[in-house]
Motif scaffolding. Sequence first.
Motif, mmCIF file in Angstrom:
data_model
loop_
_atom_site.group_PDB
_atom_site.id
_atom_site.type_symbol
_atom_site.label_atom_id
_atom_site.label_comp_id
_atom_site.label_asym_id
_atom_site.label_seq_id
_atom_site.Cartn_x
_atom_site.Cartn_y
_atom_site.Cartn_z
ATOM 1 N N LEU A 147 62.547 -19.198 30.685
ATOM 2 C CA LEU A 147 62.003 -17.974 30.114
ATOM 3 C C LEU A 147 62.899 -16.785 30.456
ATOM 4 N N MET A 148 63.053 -15.893 29.519
ATOM 5 C CA MET A 148 63.808 -14.669 29.717
ATOM 6 C C MET A 148 62.948 -13.634 30.440
ATOM 7 N N ASP A 149 63.593 -12.720 31.111
ATOM 8 C CA ASP A 149 62.882 -11.637 31.759
ATOM 9 C C ASP A 149 62.049 -10.857 30.737
ATOM 10 N N GLY A 150 60.793 -10.602 31.074
ATOM 11 C CA GLY A 150 59.911 -9.862 30.185
ATOM 12 C C GLY A 150 59.109 -10.704 29.212
ATOM 13 N N THR A 151 59.260 -12.033 29.269
ATOM 14 C CA THR A 151 58.542 -12.915 28.344
ATOM 15 C C THR A 151 57.032 -12.857 28.582
ATOM 16 N N PRO A 152 56.246 -12.689 27.518
ATOM 17 C CA PRO A 152 54.786 -12.709 27.681
ATOM 18 C C PRO A 152 54.281 -14.138 27.869
ATOM 19 N N ILE A 153 53.370 -14.312 28.801
ATOM 20 C CA ILE A 153 52.733 -15.604 29.059
ATOM 21 C C ILE A 153 51.282 -15.514 28.605
ATOM 22 N N TYR A 154 50.873 -16.475 27.766
ATOM 23 C CA TYR A 154 49.537 -16.432 27.177
ATOM 24 C C TYR A 154 48.523 -17.319 27.898
ATOM 25 N N ASP A 155 49.011 -18.344 28.598
ATOM 26 C CA ASP A 155 48.081 -19.205 29.317
ATOM 27 C C ASP A 155 48.840 -20.028 30.343
ATOM 28 N N ILE A 156 48.121 -20.486 31.346
ATOM 29 C CA ILE A 156 48.651 -21.357 32.398
ATOM 30 C C ILE A 156 47.684 -22.513 32.561
ATOM 31 N N LYS A 157 48.246 -23.728 32.606
ATOM 32 C CA LYS A 157 47.418 -24.919 32.823
ATOM 33 C C LYS A 157 48.097 -25.795 33.870
ATOM 34 N N PRO A 158 47.332 -26.487 34.709
ATOM 35 C CA PRO A 158 47.941 -27.358 35.712
ATOM 36 C C PRO A 158 48.563 -28.601 35.075
ATOM 37 N N TYR A 159 49.668 -29.037 35.640
ATOM 38 C CA TYR A 159 50.309 -30.298 35.238
ATOM 39 C C TYR A 159 49.580 -31.434 35.947
ATOM 40 N N ILE A 160 49.093 -32.407 35.159
ATOM 41 C CA ILE A 160 48.336 -33.535 35.695
ATOM 42 C C ILE A 160 49.131 -34.814 35.459
ATOM 43 N N PRO A 161 49.687 -35.421 36.506
ATOM 44 C CA PRO A 161 50.598 -36.555 36.329
ATOM 45 C C PRO A 161 50.029 -37.708 35.516
ATOM 46 N N TYR A 162 48.781 -38.101 35.744
ATOM 47 C CA TYR A 162 48.282 -39.292 35.050
ATOM 48 C C TYR A 162 48.161 -39.073 33.548
ATOM 49 N N ALA A 163 47.987 -37.831 33.131
ATOM 50 C CA ALA A 163 47.843 -37.544 31.708
ATOM 51 C C ALA A 163 49.123 -37.009 31.083
ATOM 52 N N ASP A 164 49.935 -36.296 31.861
ATOM 53 C CA ASP A 164 51.092 -35.591 31.300
ATOM 54 C C ASP A 164 52.411 -36.338 31.444
ATOM 55 N N ALA A 165 52.478 -37.314 32.336
ATOM 56 C CA ALA A 165 53.743 -38.018 32.584
ATOM 57 C C ALA A 165 53.781 -39.337 31.817
ATOM 58 N N HIS A 166 54.843 -39.510 31.025
ATOM 59 C CA HIS A 166 55.052 -40.750 30.265
ATOM 60 C C HIS A 166 56.519 -41.161 30.413
ATOM 61 N N PRO A 167 56.891 -41.688 31.581
ATOM 62 C CA PRO A 167 58.312 -41.947 31.879
ATOM 63 C C PRO A 167 58.968 -42.979 30.975
ATOM 64 N N ASP A 168 58.192 -43.825 30.319
ATOM 65 C CA ASP A 168 58.776 -44.849 29.455
ATOM 66 C C ASP A 168 58.800 -44.443 27.976
ATOM 67 N N ALA A 169 58.435 -43.225 27.686
ATOM 68 C CA ALA A 169 58.378 -42.773 26.291
ATOM 69 C C ALA A 169 59.771 -42.585 25.707
ATOM 70 N N ARG A 170 59.903 -42.796 24.402
ATOM 71 C CA ARG A 170 61.169 -42.541 23.713
ATOM 72 C C ARG A 170 61.394 -41.041 23.574
ATOM 73 N N GLY A 171 62.672 -40.642 23.567
ATOM 74 C CA GLY A 171 63.021 -39.237 23.500
ATOM 75 C C GLY A 171 63.744 -38.832 22.239
#
Length: 245
Positions: A147-171
């Motif tokens: 993010l650049m200096d001054g960027t507006p942030i609209y929301d923050i959510k926690p990173y949850i490994p069991y739901a957010d991490a997919h190490p075997d996914a194609r890129g």
Amino acid sequence: MNIKPIAYFRSPLTSKFGIPRQSGVVEDLIGEIVFEPEYSSPDAIRGLEGFDYIWLIWGFSANKHEQRGLTVRPPRLGGNERLGVFATRSPFRPNPIGLSCVKLVSQNDSAINESAPSLRGKSDVDNIGVCARAGGEAVLLVYGADLMDGTPIYDIKPYIPYADAHPDARGGFTDNNDWQPLEVIIPEEIAKTFTATELSSLKGVLSQDPRPQYHDDPERIYGMPFAGRDVKFKVNGNILMVIKF
């Protein structure tokens, strides 16, 4: 739907040129999330001390022109091949919204002492680098933001490994396009003007090659604002040399 910023980002990078193209690729790059007054309460981040990473939902505020067309040219493909906008993370989108995963800085991290001494020993929440500054501003420190200096942030959510991490996914196209970082050389007389944290962050940013991918002129001088300096550099092959600031 009307949305408004809950916070603004503070970074040593004050222009689009040089911003990492993905979050997390420059792990040492430190920035601050400064909450707006109505969200500057410890209650708003109660429980955040149990997470290492968070998601930031933010706006591409520096993109002044509207998205045109449904295809874009990803830098990692050399800027010559077009893909559908929804198959890329291009900032030029129908709705200029960004999504980044960043690491929370812990209260005992040495970066607090060096980069943000105002936070040292003033945490309102155990184990994470957060405090209330004079004027009621709540500040949260994070690593690895794109993010650049001054960027507006609209929301923050926690990173949850069991739901957010997919190490075997194609890129997609990124699986077949390895990116080799540049070797960054900064002369001692220039390096000593930066703190250790700033120097590590600067090297990380420059190693990602901020130039447009179709540029390949070893004599061309580029300039990038960083931590209040105008850093000048050249690139020859895989070597980036900082020449002045």
